[in-house]
Design a protein around this motif. Sequence first.
Motif, mmCIF file in Angstrom:
data_model
loop_
_atom_site.group_PDB
_atom_site.id
_atom_site.type_symbol
_atom_site.label_atom_id
_atom_site.label_comp_id
_atom_site.label_asym_id
_atom_site.label_seq_id
_atom_site.Cartn_x
_atom_site.Cartn_y
_atom_site.Cartn_z
ATOM 1 N N LEU A 27 31.628 27.976 -11.136
ATOM 2 C CA LEU A 27 32.302 29.219 -10.767
ATOM 3 C C LEU A 27 33.574 29.429 -11.581
ATOM 4 N N VAL B 91 29.051 36.606 -5.899
ATOM 5 C CA VAL B 91 29.996 35.713 -5.234
ATOM 6 C C VAL B 91 31.230 36.520 -4.862
ATOM 7 N N LYS C 173 27.738 36.143 -10.322
ATOM 8 C CA LYS C 173 26.556 35.901 -9.509
ATOM 9 C C LYS C 173 26.115 34.452 -9.595
#
Length: 482
Positions: free
Chosen positions: A360, A388, A382
């Motif tokens: 992330l 997200v 995503k």
Amino acid sequence: MRYGVIARILGLLMMLFSLTLLPPILVSLIYQDGQSLAFLEGFAVVLLSGALIWWPNRRNNMELRVRDGFLITSLFWVVLSVSGAVPFFFSSEPSMVFVDALFESVSGLTTTGATVLTGLDGLPKSILWYRQQIQWLGGIGIIVLAVAMLPMLGIGGMQLYRAEVPGPVKDSKLTPRIAETAKALSYIYVILTIACALSYWAAGMTLFDAIGHSFATIATGGFSTHDASFAYFDSSTIELIGSLFLFLSGINFALHFMAWNQKGPGQYIRDPEFRFYAGVMAGGCIITIVLLLINDVYVPLSSISKGLFQVLSVATTAGFGTGDFASWPGILPVMLILMAFMGGSGSSTTGGMKAMRILLIYRQGAREIRRILHPNAVIPIKLGNRPVSDRILQAVWGFFSMYMVVFVVLLMINLAVGLDQVTAWTAVVATLTNLGPGLGEVSSTFQTMPDLTKWGGMAAMILGRLEIFTLLVLFTPEFWRR
């Protein structure tokens, strides 16, 4: 804060933990190593202490709240680490002062694998068994294991589970009831352990070594029954088996559960965290093997087996050794240590920051670069097909920031007590990521480290195991306000 119910649960769990001191007594009697009394005394002390805490609060049946869950999780690791240190402190061989006994216990239960012991080959079998056993218990999270039994004792467990389970998906359940979730994870853990032990035994380990090393492999703990760790066996077959089970142990156990239910590998392939984790491990293995071959460090087969094993051992924060990787050429020693910062997947037995968070952070960085070129564009991040939320991204960056703050504080402490920069830096990496070995003076043992470094290392191990926030939240004034 409901201190009565917290004390009741702590007492119960201490009494349950005391039962884990019975198998080492049996091992001591079988091998006649003279340590059965130390474990018997430890059993009595932990059992009676737990009973004294539990008895006055035995009728307190109030439900736990979320804040209670965080407090009891942190207290449990501290109390259990002290309980686990009792047999080490009572043992006549090795003879350990309290700080060393506690360090060994914390390291085992947090699956760190850092040790203050040397001369493992000559230690009593019961001590060696106990070290491996506490890593196995810590691997899945002692609280998660115990939660499967708490409903039978009249105690709800979801608050504990949310505080203990690592990774960014704390609220997800594999089955509707938390007890069933914990049991499902435990079954997978036990099956992997048995398969690993049988594989090691078939490859030439003694039964004692096979069981002990399977405990530490599936827990990604790193304790061994030999000073030379896996190099003692000098077997490419054993190294390849270890590589396989280390890789499996670094995968999210929820994925194992879902793949088992659906009887196919589709869940692995579709999971973005698994693809990222597998890609990083594959890349690290390829670079390592190529550099070992180019520099003629080992013959080709050994370069492959030792390269695979050492990368997976360090990157999954197990910390086993199959050679002195600190003396490997080029970038390899530092690259392997840096890989430990990631560790494995969320909800695995590994330490580190976890692959999901690193993925992330990378994707958010890539998005910011694209925003420079397209400042008005809406660019979602995503995972698979799911966007997200910014709340999750903020939480990831908050975790990363606090992780670095803790790292710097511990590094300054180690430098202040006179450690050289390599030892000071890697001692923090080894404990905060739950890796175990480092470079410099902590490449094999923490025995010669100052007591302040050991205390800081123990704090780092628990912080790393609880992923920072679970423990640090206790130090905020808001936590204690009604």
